[in-house]
Design a protein around this motif. Structure first.
Motif, PDB file in Angstrom:
ATOM      1  N   UNK A  55      19.092  -4.291  14.099  1.00 24.26           N
ATOM      2  CA  UNK A  55      18.757  -2.941  13.622  1.00 24.26           C
ATOM      3  C   UNK A  55      17.506  -2.990  12.755  1.00 24.26           C
ATOM      4  N   UNK A  56      17.455  -3.967  11.857  1.00 30.30           N
ATOM      5  CA  UNK A  56      16.295  -4.071  10.963  1.00 30.30           C
ATOM      6  C   UNK A  56      15.019  -4.352  11.758  1.00 30.30           C
ATOM      7  N   UNK A  57      15.124  -5.175  12.788  1.00 26.63           N
ATOM      8  CA  UNK A  57      13.967  -5.475  13.626  1.00 26.63           C
ATOM      9  C   UNK A  57      13.460  -4.210  14.316  1.00 26.63           C
ATOM     10  N   UNK A  58      14.373  -3.408  14.843  1.00 28.86           N
ATOM     11  CA  UNK A  58      13.983  -2.156  15.504  1.00 28.86           C
ATOM     12  C   UNK A  58      13.418  -1.154  14.496  1.00 28.86           C
ATOM     13  N   UNK A  59      13.967  -1.147  13.280  1.00 31.51           N
ATOM     14  CA  UNK A  59      13.442  -0.245  12.253  1.00 31.51           C
ATOM     15  C   UNK A  59      11.995  -0.587  11.901  1.00 31.51           C
ATOM     16  N   UNK A  60      11.679  -1.865  11.886  1.00 32.13           N
ATOM     17  CA  UNK A  60      10.292  -2.255  11.602  1.00 32.13           C
ATOM     18  C   UNK A  60       9.362  -1.742  12.700  1.00 32.13           C
ATOM     19  N   UNK A  61       9.857  -1.764  13.951  1.00 31.73           N
ATOM     20  CA  UNK A  61       9.072  -1.201  15.055  1.00 31.73           C
ATOM     21  C   UNK A  61       8.871   0.292  14.892  1.00 31.73           C
ATOM     22  N   UNK A  62       9.925   0.976  14.436  1.00 32.49           N
ATOM     23  CA  UNK A  62       9.846   2.426  14.237  1.00 32.49           C
ATOM     24  C   UNK A  62       8.999   2.804  13.021  1.00 32.49           C
ATOM     25  N   UNK A  63       8.695   1.820  12.181  1.00 31.31           N
ATOM     26  CA  UNK A  63       7.876   2.079  10.986  1.00 31.31           C
ATOM     27  C   UNK A  63       6.387   1.878  11.254  1.00 31.31           C
ATOM     28  N   UNK A  64       6.040   1.524  12.476  1.00 30.81           N
ATOM     29  CA  UNK A  64       4.640   1.298  12.823  1.00 30.81           C
ATOM     30  C   UNK A  64       3.885   2.621  12.883  1.00 30.81           C
ATOM     31  N   UNK A  65       2.674   2.647  12.326  1.00 27.04           N
ATOM     32  CA  UNK A  65       1.857   3.868  12.354  1.00 27.04           C
ATOM     33  C   UNK A  65       1.349   4.159  13.762  1.00 27.04           C
ATOM     34  N   UNK A  66       1.113   3.090  14.512  1.00 28.88           N
ATOM     35  CA  UNK A  66       0.639   3.268  15.897  1.00 28.88           C
ATOM     36  C   UNK A  66       1.799   2.957  16.838  1.00 28.88           C
ATOM     37  N   UNK A  67       2.685   3.932  16.957  1.00 26.67           N
ATOM     38  CA  UNK A  67       3.908   3.746  17.739  1.00 26.67           C
ATOM     39  C   UNK A  67       3.593   3.649  19.231  1.00 26.67           C
ATOM     40  N   UNK A  68       4.240   2.693  19.868  1.00 25.74           N
ATOM     41  CA  UNK A  68       4.082   2.499  21.303  1.00 25.74           C
ATOM     42  C   UNK A  68       5.436   2.034  21.857  1.00 25.74           C
ATOM     43  N   UNK A  69       5.622   2.037  23.173  1.00 22.70           N
ATOM     44  CA  UNK A  69       6.895   1.554  23.726  1.00 22.70           C
ATOM     45  C   UNK A  69       7.200   0.145  23.203  1.00 22.70           C
ATOM     46  N   UNK A  70       8.377  -0.040  22.656  1.00 20.74           N
ATOM     47  CA  UNK A  70       8.713  -1.308  22.013  1.00 20.74           C
ATOM     48  C   UNK A  70      10.228  -1.535  22.093  1.00 20.74           C
TER      49      UNK A  70
END
Length: 329
Positions: A55-70
């Protein structure tokens, strides 16, 4: 002349005996870590910590300013872990499982909002969530944190507030309020935790029998006034850790957790003193068994606490200067 007296007189022999004891206890620590770490078992504690890590790993992805498929591999891994839980658990789950469901919903929502291609991972998440729609979503993902919010309490004299706390060894006989303890536990929960795994627990020792047990085994109780004393035992769960490099993380995380708890106690007018857990492996095992602390948890420190007495004497405990501690490199 007994063995202790012989050791006191022979430095070389004393050091040798100490090294033997050190190696013995470190060997016990390694055995405990190998038997209880995250990948050692597929039991509920290990599975829950696996969820929190993903969950924490995915949250870090969702915290990216330049969101892309991840996160395609991470959501796949998360579903694999969550499928290992028994049906009776899924019907009445703990927080980590609901966080897992929530992050999958959030991940799917972000894909929908951005109209990203429905890949295999997306389809698997959609299928998995089909039978879990009734779950309420927990706040997961990311949120905006403003400078205004960060500086909301900066008018408080934090340094002097912290310096006003001293370790005390004498307490009022007033019973500690349950509401005050809950307040302090909430403060402890807010402490930083490695990848938000939240592996620390605090046990309040209430029975006279167990208070006596701890009083007999804890070192450093000289000068304590036992009247009004309360003990809190701080532990961490080995199941939270995934590899050897994390073998000491539990002590670090529990230290942060316990310090937040202690500062909150001070705010509530409750004095305290940390009592180092410097006991033998045999004593440690005996205490955990008596207090019903699970085998996979390690005791880090014990706290003596109670409402402040009207007046008490404290050691000065003068601190080093800033220049002796802080180095610019």
């Amino acid at each position: 002349m007994n063995l202790k007296e012989i050791l006191k007189k022979n430095d070389r022999l004393r050091r040798f005996v100490k090294c033997v004891k050190i190696k013995k206890d470190f060997k016990r620590d390694a055995k405990d870590f190998c038997g209880n770490y995250m990948e050692a078992k597929s039991e509920i504690p290990q599975l829950e910590y696996s969820i929190l890590l993903i969950v924490h790993s995915l949250e870090k992805g969702l915290s990216s300013k330049k969101l892309r498929p991840f996160g395609n591999e991470k959501v796949k891994e998360l579903i694999q872990v969550m499928n290992k839980f028994p049906i009776n658990y899924i019907e009445n789950p703990n927080t980590p499982f609901i966080m897992g469901v929530s992050i999958l919903k959030k991940w799917k929502q972000v894909f929908d909002e951005n109209r990203w291609e429905e890949n295999e991972s997306y389809k698997n998440v959609k299928k998995f969530l089909k039978h879990l729609e009734s779950y309420d979503m927990y706040p997961v993902g990311s949120f905006r944190y403003t400078l205004k919010e960060a500086l909301k309490y900066n008018n408080i004299d934090y340094l002097n507030a912290i310096k006003s706390r001293h370790s005390v060894r004498e307490f009022s006989d007033k019973k500690i309020s349950k509401d005050d303890i809950k307040y302090c536990v909430e403060a402890a929960i807010a402490s930083p935790s490695a990848c938000n795994r939240q592996m620390c627990k605090v046990y309040q020792v209430s029975s006279h029998e167990n208070i006596e047990l701890l009083s007999n085994v804890i070192m450093g109780l000289g000068g304590f006034e036992k009247k009004g004393i309360n003990y809190f035992v701080f532990t961490y769960d080995i199941a939270a850790f995934s590899f050897y490099g994390e073998r000491n993380q539990g002590y670090f995380n529990t230290g942060l957790f316990a310090m937040n708890f202690v500062n909150a106690l001070h705010f509530k007018g409750i004095g305290s003193c940390f009592l180092q857990w410097a006991n033998t492996a045999k004593e440690d095992e005996m205490v955990r068994k008596k207090l019903n602390i699970p085998n996979g948890e390690r005791i880090v420190v014990v706290l003596a606490a109670g409402y402040y007495a009207d007046e008490t004497l404290c050691p000065c405990s003068y601190r080093k200067n800033v220049d002796e501690i802080y180095k610019l490199i």
